[in-house]
Design a protein around this motif. Sequence first.
Motif, mmCIF file in Angstrom:
data_model
loop_
_atom_site.group_PDB
_atom_site.id
_atom_site.type_symbol
_atom_site.label_atom_id
_atom_site.label_comp_id
_atom_site.label_asym_id
_atom_site.label_seq_id
_atom_site.Cartn_x
_atom_site.Cartn_y
_atom_site.Cartn_z
ATOM 1 N N TYR A 153 55.287 -34.043 -23.529
ATOM 2 C CA TYR A 153 54.697 -33.226 -22.465
ATOM 3 C C TYR A 153 53.505 -33.860 -21.747
ATOM 4 N N PRO A 154 52.698 -34.718 -22.395
ATOM 5 C CA PRO A 154 51.641 -35.374 -21.620
ATOM 6 C C PRO A 154 52.184 -36.179 -20.430
ATOM 7 N N LYS A 155 53.370 -36.765 -20.578
ATOM 8 C CA LYS A 155 53.978 -37.537 -19.491
ATOM 9 C C LYS A 155 54.333 -36.647 -18.303
ATOM 10 N N LEU A 156 54.555 -35.366 -18.586
ATOM 11 C CA LEU A 156 54.932 -34.414 -17.542
ATOM 12 C C LEU A 156 53.735 -33.639 -17.000
ATOM 13 N N GLY A 157 52.557 -33.897 -17.560
ATOM 14 C CA GLY A 157 51.351 -33.220 -17.090
ATOM 15 C C GLY A 157 51.134 -31.847 -17.674
ATOM 16 N N PHE A 158 51.897 -31.496 -18.724
ATOM 17 C CA PHE A 158 51.801 -30.151 -19.290
ATOM 18 C C PHE A 158 50.659 -30.018 -20.298
ATOM 19 N N GLN A 159 50.249 -31.113 -20.896
ATOM 20 C CA GLN A 159 49.211 -31.039 -21.920
ATOM 21 C C GLN A 159 48.500 -32.378 -22.040
ATOM 22 N N SER A 160 47.356 -32.388 -22.703
ATOM 23 C CA SER A 160 46.622 -33.625 -22.954
ATOM 24 C C SER A 160 47.357 -34.465 -23.989
ATOM 25 N N ASP A 161 47.075 -35.735 -23.955
ATOM 26 C CA ASP A 161 47.669 -36.669 -24.915
ATOM 27 C C ASP A 161 46.864 -36.662 -26.205
ATOM 28 N N THR A 162 47.487 -37.092 -27.294
ATOM 29 C CA THR A 162 46.795 -37.213 -28.571
ATOM 30 C C THR A 162 47.397 -38.372 -29.352
ATOM 31 N N ILE A 163 46.627 -38.935 -30.252
ATOM 32 C CA ILE A 163 47.126 -40.028 -31.094
ATOM 33 C C ILE A 163 47.989 -39.453 -32.215
ATOM 34 N N ILE A 164 49.180 -39.969 -32.366
ATOM 35 C CA ILE A 164 50.096 -39.515 -33.414
ATOM 36 C C ILE A 164 50.273 -40.655 -34.409
ATOM 37 N N PRO A 165 49.851 -40.477 -35.647
ATOM 38 C CA PRO A 165 49.949 -41.563 -36.645
ATOM 39 C C PRO A 165 51.393 -42.019 -36.864
ATOM 40 N N ASP A 166 51.529 -43.278 -37.234
ATOM 41 C CA ASP A 166 52.862 -43.857 -37.452
ATOM 42 C C ASP A 166 53.652 -43.083 -38.505
ATOM 43 N N GLN A 167 52.986 -42.606 -39.559
ATOM 44 C CA GLN A 167 53.722 -41.901 -40.611
ATOM 45 C C GLN A 167 54.291 -40.573 -40.108
ATOM 46 N N ILE A 168 53.638 -39.987 -39.112
ATOM 47 C CA ILE A 168 54.156 -38.740 -38.527
ATOM 48 C C ILE A 168 55.388 -39.041 -37.677
ATOM 49 N N ILE A 169 55.339 -40.109 -36.899
ATOM 50 C CA ILE A 169 56.494 -40.510 -36.092
ATOM 51 C C ILE A 169 57.671 -40.859 -36.994
ATOM 52 N N LEU A 170 57.412 -41.544 -38.104
ATOM 53 C CA LEU A 170 58.484 -41.886 -39.038
ATOM 54 C C LEU A 170 59.107 -40.631 -39.649
ATOM 55 N N ALA A 171 58.270 -39.672 -40.062
ATOM 56 C CA ALA A 171 58.782 -38.418 -40.634
ATOM 57 C C ALA A 171 59.609 -37.659 -39.607
ATOM 58 N N TYR A 172 59.132 -37.640 -38.387
ATOM 59 C CA TYR A 172 59.828 -36.973 -37.274
ATOM 60 C C TYR A 172 61.207 -37.604 -37.045
ATOM 61 N N SER A 173 61.263 -38.920 -36.980
ATOM 62 C CA SER A 173 62.539 -39.614 -36.759
ATOM 63 C C SER A 173 63.515 -39.367 -37.896
ATOM 64 N N GLN A 174 63.012 -39.357 -39.117
ATOM 65 C CA GLN A 174 63.876 -39.121 -40.272
ATOM 66 C C GLN A 174 64.469 -37.718 -40.256
ATOM 67 N N LEU A 175 63.666 -36.743 -39.875
ATOM 68 C CA LEU A 175 64.177 -35.374 -39.838
ATOM 69 C C LEU A 175 65.234 -35.207 -38.743
ATOM 70 N N ILE A 176 65.016 -35.836 -37.599
ATOM 71 C CA ILE A 176 66.030 -35.773 -36.544
ATOM 72 C C ILE A 176 67.332 -36.405 -37.026
ATOM 73 N N GLU A 177 67.230 -37.562 -37.674
ATOM 74 C CA GLU A 177 68.421 -38.230 -38.208
ATOM 75 C C GLU A 177 69.138 -37.356 -39.231
ATOM 76 N N ASN A 178 68.371 -36.510 -39.928
ATOM 77 C CA ASN A 178 68.956 -35.650 -40.953
ATOM 78 C C ASN A 178 69.433 -34.303 -40.406
ATOM 79 N N GLY A 179 69.427 -34.151 -39.090
ATOM 80 C CA GLY A 179 70.055 -32.980 -38.484
ATOM 81 C C GLY A 179 69.133 -31.857 -38.077
#
Length: 225
Positions: A189-215
């Motif tokens: 959403y920051p890319k679309l102007g809907f909200q401010s940007d924030t730093i997302i730690p690598d471990q959060i991105i990894l957990a997010y990707s794993q959950l998507i892969e798991n359905g």
Amino acid sequence: MLLENHKKITEKDLESANLIWNFLSIRDTIQKSDLIFVLCSHDLRVAKYAVDLYKQGFANYIIFSGGLNFFTKNIFPKSEAESFAELALSENIQKEYIIIENKSTNTGENIQFSKQLLYSLNLKFENIIAIQKPSMTLRIKLALDKQWPDGNFSIASPNYSLFDAPHSHINLFMIINEIVGDLQRIIEYPKLGFQSDTIIPDQIILAYSQLIENGYNLHLNKSNF
């Protein structure tokens, strides 16, 4: 109606989901304010928490904001805002101190429609407590920073964990789907102007990707995939 799916949740899924839940959950130290702004949801514990703050004297008015969405169209016979307001009325909050915005279907609309409604009612509040589910608190902070920058907000929520989040209408599988979708919006959403940007730690991105892969993809904005 219980929103459910029978997919087996693994220990790894739970570990990843808990990391994301804790990242998404923030709480400010609250103080006496002018308004309690409740961004409604499927969880009436949020309404009860707002009522408790009101009774403790944290504000003189409550605005409940929310229509119906993917989750709540199967839960409430009326809008989220009206359902939350009914709980407040049952707790003896006087009707004249309750404001209802019942058209919004997402966080951005919660903010924009509520601002417009307060303006139309000639009501101006300087200090506002914004309340949502724990896992939505980072999202609303980032959205308020962008869409209501002149407001002085404290962010609050009832204090419960991922494992306490399920209730009579929504199970843990759907809660995990929900938080995966919420994190996607924080990324996109920051890319679309809907909200401010924030730093997302690598471990959060990894957990997010794993959950998507798991359905866990039911709450994703599919246009980004």
